[in-house]
Design a protein around this motif. Structure first.
Motif, PDB file in Angstrom:
ATOM      1  N   ALA A  91      19.765   4.167 114.418  1.00 25.33           N
ATOM      2  CA  ALA A  91      18.659   3.660 115.237  1.00 25.33           C
ATOM      3  C   ALA A  91      18.941   3.866 116.715  1.00 25.33           C
TER       4      ALA A  91
ATOM      5  N   PRO B  57      14.741  -1.871 113.433  1.00 28.92           N
ATOM      6  CA  PRO B  57      16.015  -1.783 112.707  1.00 28.92           C
ATOM      7  C   PRO B  57      17.223  -1.973 113.617  1.00 28.92           C
TER       8      PRO B  57
ATOM      9  N   TRP C 286      10.946   2.894 108.717  1.00 31.31           N
ATOM     10  CA  TRP C 286      10.339   1.752 108.024  1.00 31.31           C
ATOM     11  C   TRP C 286      10.776   1.638 106.583  1.00 31.31           C
TER      12      TRP C 286
ATOM     13  N   VAL D  63      23.269   1.684 110.258  1.00 33.94           N
ATOM     14  CA  VAL D  63      21.876   1.529 110.677  1.00 33.94           C
ATOM     15  C   VAL D  63      21.795   1.500 112.196  1.00 33.94           C
TER      16      VAL D  63
ATOM     17  N   TYR E 255      11.960   2.074 116.077  1.00 34.10           N
ATOM     18  CA  TYR E 255      13.405   2.003 115.882  1.00 34.10           C
ATOM     19  C   TYR E 255      14.036   0.783 116.535  1.00 34.10           C
TER      20      TYR E 255
ATOM     21  N   ALA F  65      18.698  -2.720 106.836  1.00 34.17           N
ATOM     22  CA  ALA F  65      19.116  -3.728 107.803  1.00 34.17           C
ATOM     23  C   ALA F  65      18.866  -5.125 107.246  1.00 34.17           C
TER      24      ALA F  65
ATOM     25  N   LEU G 104      15.681   2.495 106.972  1.00 29.28           N
ATOM     26  CA  LEU G 104      16.546   1.719 107.860  1.00 29.28           C
ATOM     27  C   LEU G 104      16.216   0.233 107.839  1.00 29.28           C
ATOM     28  N   LEU G 105      14.940  -0.101 107.899  1.00 31.99           N
ATOM     29  CA  LEU G 105      14.581  -1.517 107.960  1.00 31.99           C
ATOM     30  C   LEU G 105      15.001  -2.265 106.696  1.00 31.99           C
TER      31      LEU G 105
ATOM     32  N   SER H 282      19.822  -4.747 112.672  1.00 29.45           N
ATOM     33  CA  SER H 282      21.160  -4.368 112.219  1.00 29.45           C
ATOM     34  C   SER H 282      22.247  -5.169 112.921  1.00 29.45           C
TER      35      SER H 282
END
Lengths: 326, 202, 366, 168
Positions: A194, A151, A298, A190, A148, A305, A301-302, A155
């Motif tokens: 995170a 991200p 993965w 995000v 985490y 971002a 969120l990634l 972000s």
């Protein structure tokens, strides 16, 4: 007089943070009690105000148990490794344009870097206790925090791109017209998710999932060593809520030019909203599963971002909109 | 009222005593006695069904398979078979697989100590035909062994372990016949009527 | 290549999510379960052995301790077995009281399940809501029979106490309140995305497998088989009431949750109907001899307890004590499938699957 | 004797101490931790040089990510309570002494040959903004992007390798 400030300032900050932790715990219990239709702590002192104080006192007077087959030294220093970074990150956080400590040019990166050290403390603590539940919790925690972090850092890049700086004071100054929560909405969402995961709080509290791992990485800890872990958790809430306020909610800036309240009060108000949000989530959501957690970091969120970075880069070139991205 | 009952008890006891003495009698049969004592019960509406069932079983497995059969008039007129232990394994798979029976659901499995012998009682249910059947299998007390039916009804696994645990009946072919409720090092089988507790109590 | 070692983890007997003293020896590879062996017997009190030295009325309190979450069902199954052997007539009013208490107990039991299940999955609040509602049922029971958990309420031939004045009205109020609360639960939990993520498609088994392992109750119905003993072999006066038997479609944990929640709603319906047709007057305990001597013979009766098919196999030799009393405990039977379900699952699913079976350790160990 | 001087010595001793302990300890976990300690001390040295960015990156990458990865790996694999101790022969000792001496010689030669003649520059030249300008606006964009691509490929490759093992 500078040296006096360097000595008294941190002590004062430590005091403020301890005070915050004391009452954040009470506040959390009251909020969750309110959500769950029950009074919460109300026995120690009026409205239960001394409940946490009593709890801390209890923890401090408890027997300090070190398991026989534990790695004694590591077991003892693990809480310290965990807690120190939590306090160190506060050094760069500007509460107002005057109340701040170090004004690092790379303040944001400093926060991210130092906070990653805590994971090491958790890993060491979980490993040294020689307990399988703790080990599982520690491994979950490490996997989660590493995943985490990415991200989380990604972000805020949108914010950095808009503000042209990594310095937290300047980031706040860049928001005097529009808070970054509006142009950077994706980034904010995000970041919030995170950051909850980084804080190991519900729905991401897998490292200490009491229904599966009993208490996760701090199973073997008692007394004040356990208190250190608790302190770390709440110190990070303090730090993370402050950081969210600074990055996305305009820090101490008054909205709509309502300057009748002093900047510090505005900061505290925004900060309190974030803290309340964290407690609220804890009262309502179940916990995610490990694999879902990883997938979420993965696969959802990634990319989000990264998309946010791309979007920011594009929008910075669009004629009228670029004023919001400066 | 009480006197009558006492008498009944005495007679019952004496009967049990009588049964213990003669050796050539294979086993005590409690059920027919009910019929003898009580005012003759009306024949159950399920008697024809029972006759049919017994006939089908004897056709497939021979005369010795069923030692006895009756309708248990308590409750829902339960068809009851007393099955010979040597034929039980075959009958069990038949009961499960035969199209007009399909007793796929093992409701209950209990062991009973009848003093002169043990009895394992299976209550089977057919979800297809919505009917129930009860099977008694008698087990020798000195050499308590009975084929396991775990491969036919996996549900029997823990039931058999429980019976082994509490009555000491060996289920041959059981994948993991260990004590389940009592501690592994426990001596004796508590549900046997002649069980003497070894521990002094707490 | 780097290989991770298998680790032996002892879940329980003291573990927050085993709901009592169940121990599961788990072999894990990372977080994946390779093998799980439940170890039971920590709460074994030998109820069946004790019963052989007690007369029938004395056994009733022992049954309370088996499934302590729904003690009424246990009371009933024993009493029902004895009554079947004695071929007793039960007064109308007693039957109604029995049905009402049985169904209220079912609601209470499902509420406990729902609360603790959500707690296992990590949500705090539903647990407290569920317990608040359950508390109201316990208060009702307390007023009826003076106990909150171990009721000792049923007797051979009826029930021990008549409903006190105003009790029925209170039950009615509870039902209207509970119907509203069910909507709250659905809002809070049923649509919760994380809850769905955690339970959808987890712990799935087929209908054949469920039958093979003789699962019962919601564990069986979740595979789509409509088997509820209240409908299939109506005991007491269940044939007089209109209710549905909720079934699942996927056989996963989410369906189990829906099944049990719908069962609560059906139970509310039954209690409502029972209250509407509750007989004005009458005895609550039929004429039974002071010393109960059950005629020689045997019988097996089974009822639908909140956890599944609760059976009682009673062998009598004509004395005032049973010769052999065996309970078919649904938790015990349902728990058998656990090792099969856990193989290859994620460690975090362990508590979810275990919780889904809904066991009460007092009943497993008997 | 300024504070800076003191700080330098303390940090330098910490860095060297961590490295020495890393060699000395028996348990892998302790080794990894003392290595992390060294990384941390080095980050402190960077701070002393006003190279905040490098210092922070040092913590983020080395003290944070690399050390944690090592700890993680150690925890996942099983270890005996103590690693077997080598019986060091005379030859072994001599060889290691020679290698250490050789390494020191190379290091010293590099230090003495390096042109440390430039005056201490204006530190504002080394700010993050300047760094970014250097990177993105003076022709390093393509190598930078290629490197990131390479890392991505490595990442995906490692995932595929791990997946393959699972299938077996």
């Amino acid at each position: 007089m500078d040296w006096l400030f360097y000595i008294i300032g941190p002590i004062l900050l430590l005091g403020i943070m301890l005070g915050f932790v004391t009452y954040a715990i009470l506040f959390e219990r009251k909020v969750i009690g309110w959500i769950q239709n029950r009074p919460g702590p109300n026995q120690v002192g009026p409205w239960g105000v001394f409940q946490t104080v009593a709890d801390i006192f209890k923890l401090l007077t408890k027997e300090d148990i070190v398991p026989e087959r534990a790695d004694q030294t590591l077991f003892k220093i693990a809480p310290i490794i965990t807690f120190v970074p939590a306090f160190l990150v506060l050094a760069v956080i500007p509460f107002t344009d005057r109340i701040r400590f170090a004004d690092l040019a790379v303040g944001l990166l400093y926060y991210m870097a130092i906070s990653s050290i805590t994971t090491m403390g958790i890993l060491v603590g979980s490993w040294s206790g020689n307990n399988k539940y703790a080990l599982l919790g520690g491994m979950r925690s490490a996997a989660q925090m590493i995943s985490y972090e990415i991200p989380l850092v990604m972000s805020v890049i949108g914010v950095v791109m808009s503000a042209h700086t990594l310095n937290l004071t300047k980031i706040v100054a860049a928001q005097n017209e529009v808070w970054f929560i509006f142009p950077q909405l994706i980034g904010f969402v995000v970041f919030l998710i995170a950051s909850i995961a980084e804080l190991n709080r519900t729905p991401f509290d897998l490292p200490e999932a009491e229904s599966e791992l009993v208490a996760g990485y701090h199973v073997e800890y008692t007394g004040f060593r356990f208190a250190f872990f608790m302190l770390t958790e709440y110190a990070y809430i303090f730090a993370m809520a402050s950081l969210t306020t600074i990055l996305f909610l305009g820090g101490w800036q008054a909205p709509f030019g309502w300057t009748f309240l002093p900047p510090l009060i505005w900061f505290i108000l925004k900060f309190a909203v974030i803290v309340f949000l964290l407690f609220w989530l804890r009262g309502t959501l179940p916990r995610l599963r490990t694999d879902q957690l990883m997938e979420f970091a993965w696969k959802v969120l990634l990319p989000l971002a990264l998309f946010n970075i791309f979007l920011t880069a594009v929008l910075k070139e669009v004629p009228w909109i670029q004023t919001f991205y400066r | 009222m009480t006197e009558e009952n006492n008498k009944e008890e005495k007679t019952a006891q004496s009967k049990e005593d009588q049964e213990k003495k003669p050796v050539q009698r294979p086993a005590a049969r409690p059920r027919p006695r009910v019929k003898k004592e009580a005012p003759p019960p009306e024949p159950s509406p399920k008697e024809p069904l029972l006759a049919e069932l017994v006939q089908q079983v004897t056709e497939k497995l021979g005369e010795q398979a069923i030692e006895e059969s009756y309708v248990n008039q308590n409750g829902e007129h339960l068809l009851t078979l007393v099955v010979n232990r040597d034929h039980w394994a075959k009958l069990a798979s038949l009961l499960k697989q035969e199209a007009n029976w399909q007793y796929t659901y093992l409701q209950n499995c209990a062991g009973v100590d009848q003093q002169t012998y043990f009895e394992v009682v299976y209550h089977l249910y057919s979800l297809e035909h919505h009917d129930q059947i009860c099977v008694h299998v008698k087990v020798d007390r000195d050499q308590p062994e009975i084929p396991s039916v775990v491969n036919i009804w996996p549900a029997a696994n823990w039931h058999e372990r429980e019976i082994y645990d509490l009555l000491g009946i060996q289920f041959t072919g059981h994948p993991n016949l260990q004590r389940i409720l009592m501690p592994d090092e426990w001596e004796g089988y508590p549900l046997r009527k002649d069980y003497q507790p070894l521990d002094e109590g707490v | 290549m780097l290989r991770t070692e298998e680790m032996l983890l002892n879940v329980g007997p003291q573990h927050p999510s085993t709901h009592g003293v169940l121990r599961i020896v788990v072999k894990i590879d990372g977080e994946v379960i390779r093998e799980a062996t439940p170890v039971i017997g920590y709460l074994h009190r030998g109820t069946e052995k004790l019963a052989e030295d007690l007369n029938y009325t004395q056994i009733i309190p022992y049954t309370d301790r088996m499934d302590y979450v729904s003690a009424m069902s246990n009371n009933y199954v024993l009493v029902h077995a004895v009554e079947t052997m004695l071929k007793l007539e039960i007064p109308e009013r007693a039957e109604y009281l029995r049905v009402i208490t049985l169904e209220l107990n079912r609601i209470a039991s499902h509420l406990v399940w729902m609360g603790t299940y959500l707690l296992d999955i990590g949500a705090l609040s539903p647990f407290l809501y569920a317990f608040q509602d359950r508390e109201k049922i316990l208060d009702l029971f307390n007023e009826l029979c003076g106990a909150r958990l171990t009721y000792n309420y049923m007797r051979v031939g009826g029930v021990k106490w008549d409903a006190p004045n105003g009790w029925l009205q209170k039950v009615e109020q509870f039902i209207t309140m509970m119907e509203k609360r069910m909507k709250d639960y659905h809002q809070l939990i049923t649509g919760n995305e994380i809850f769905i993520q955690r339970t959808r498609g987890v712990g799935v088994y087929s209908q054949e497998m469920a039958i093979q392992y003789a699962l019962s109750g919601a564990n069986l119905r979740v595979t789509g088989l409509q088997r509820d003993l209240r409908k299939e072999h109506p005991y007491s006066i269940y044939d007089r009431f209109q209710f549905d038997v909720p079934v699942g479609r996927h056989g996963d944990l989410y369906d189990k949750y829906l099944c049990r929640m719908n069962e609560v709603e059906e139970s509310l319906k039954i209690v409502g109907q029972a209250l509407a047709s509750f007989p004005e007057k009458g005895r609550v305990l039929g004429k039974v001899p002071r010393v109960l001597r059950v005629p020689e013979g045997e019988c097996y009766v089974s009822i639908e307890s909140p956890r599944g098919e609760l059976g009682c196999y009673l062998v009598s030799k004509g004395k005032d004590k049973p010769w052999r009393l065996k309970f078919r405990r649904p938790s015990f039977c349902n728990l058998q499938i656990l090792p099969v379900l856990l193989r290859g699952e994620n460690m975090a699913n362990l508590v979810a699957i275990l919780g889904g079976i809904d066991i009460v350790l007092g009943e497993v160990d008997c | 004797m300024t504070g800076e001087f003191f700080a330098f010595f303390i940090l330098a001793i910490c860095a060297i101490g961590g490295a020495v302990f890393m060699i000395h300890f028996d348990r892998v976990m302790h080794m990894a931790l003392s290595l992390a300690f060294t990384f941390f001390a080095i980050a402190g040295l960077f701070f002393l040089l006003d190279a905040e960015f490098v210092a922070v990156i040092q913590i983020l990458i080395y003290a944070g990510a690399v050390s944690i990865l090592m700890l993680f790996g150690i925890m996942l694999t099983k270890h005996q309570e103590k690693e077997q101790t080598f019986t060091r022969t005379k030859l072994h000792q001599w060889l290691s002494f020679l290698f250490a001496l050789g390494f020191l010689a190379i290091l010293m030669s590099v230090i003495y040959l390096a042109p440390f003649t430039l005056p201490a520059g204006d530190q504002s030249l080394y700010s993050v903004n300047k760094l970014a300008e250097q990177l993105f606006k003076s022709g390093y964009v393509l190598p930078f992007e290629l490197t990131s691509l390479l890392l991505l490929v490595a990442l995906i490759g490692s995932i595929i390798l791990a997946k393959k093992e699972e299938k077996e």
